[in-house]
Design an enzyme around this catalytic site. Structure first.
Site, PDB file in Angstrom:
ATOM      1  CE1 TYR A 109      23.555  20.625  36.649  1.00  0.00           C
ATOM      2  CE2 TYR A 109      23.735  18.481  37.672  1.00  0.00           C
ATOM      3  CZ  TYR A 109      23.569  19.258  36.543  1.00  0.00           C
ATOM      4  OH  TYR A 109      23.435  18.658  35.322  1.00  0.00           O
TER       5      TYR A 109
ATOM      6  CG  ASP B 144      36.163  38.487  43.092  1.00  0.00           C
ATOM      7  OD1 ASP B 144      37.201  39.114  43.387  1.00  0.00           O
ATOM      8  OD2 ASP B 144      35.305  38.171  43.926  1.00  0.00           O
TER       9      ASP B 144
ATOM     10  CG  HIS C 151      33.427  42.320  45.166  1.00  0.00           C
ATOM     11  ND1 HIS C 151      33.954  42.048  46.398  1.00  0.00           N
ATOM     12  CD2 HIS C 151      34.304  41.836  44.260  1.00  0.00           C
ATOM     13  CE1 HIS C 151      35.114  41.431  46.244  1.00  0.00           C
ATOM     14  NE2 HIS C 151      35.344  41.293  44.953  1.00  0.00           N
TER      15      HIS C 151
END
Length: 142
Positions: free
Chosen positions: A113, A64, A22
């Site tokens: 990035y 999530d 998670h």
């Protein structure tokens, strides 16, 4: 082959998705993304588009629900309000496939990035559309 598992989910990718916990993140990247040099394990999926891969990953991985931004894309350089074709399609796929759909949030290129560099893994697809990159945060199955 396995039943009810999209065949573009390779054994290596299924292992990574299962090993993630998670809050861990996975990047689905286009063909131009620096997947092999940015840091995390890079899983090659050159024969698939980012959209196909997004749909396949969301078929087995929950997003999530405890964060406001479980799906992130890279903003267009110089025009952060523009929604590239790939990103619009990503939103359609999330709306149709995710167990708890969420709005995609855009982040600046270098921030994307940086976030990708700390991801659990990168899936490098053969996606040729520009800005065909998305970071997904894994949720829990209740």
């Amino acid at each position: 082959m396995l039943r009810n598992i999209d065949p573009i989910l390779s054994p290596e990718l299924l292992h990574a998705l299962r090993a993630m916990g998670h809050g861990d993140e996975i990047v689905i990247a286009d063909a131009n993304f620096p997947g092999s040099s940015i840091g995390p394990t890079c899983i090659r999926a050159d024969g698939s588009s980012a959209s196909e891969m997004l749909k396949a990953v969301l078929s087995v991985m929950p997003l999530d629900t405890y964060v406001p931004d479980p799906a992130l894309t890279m903003q267009v350089v110089g025009d952060p309000g523009t929604v590239p074709e790939a990103v619009a399609e990503f939103q359609t796929i999330i709306d149709a496939t995710a167990d708890c759909p969420a709005r995609i949030q855009g982040v600046e290129r270098f921030a994307f990035y940086d976030r990708a560099a700390s991801a659990f893994a990168i899936v490098q697809t053969g996606e040729r559309r520009l800005y065909g990159n998305i970071i997904l945060k894994k949720g829990v199955i209740g």
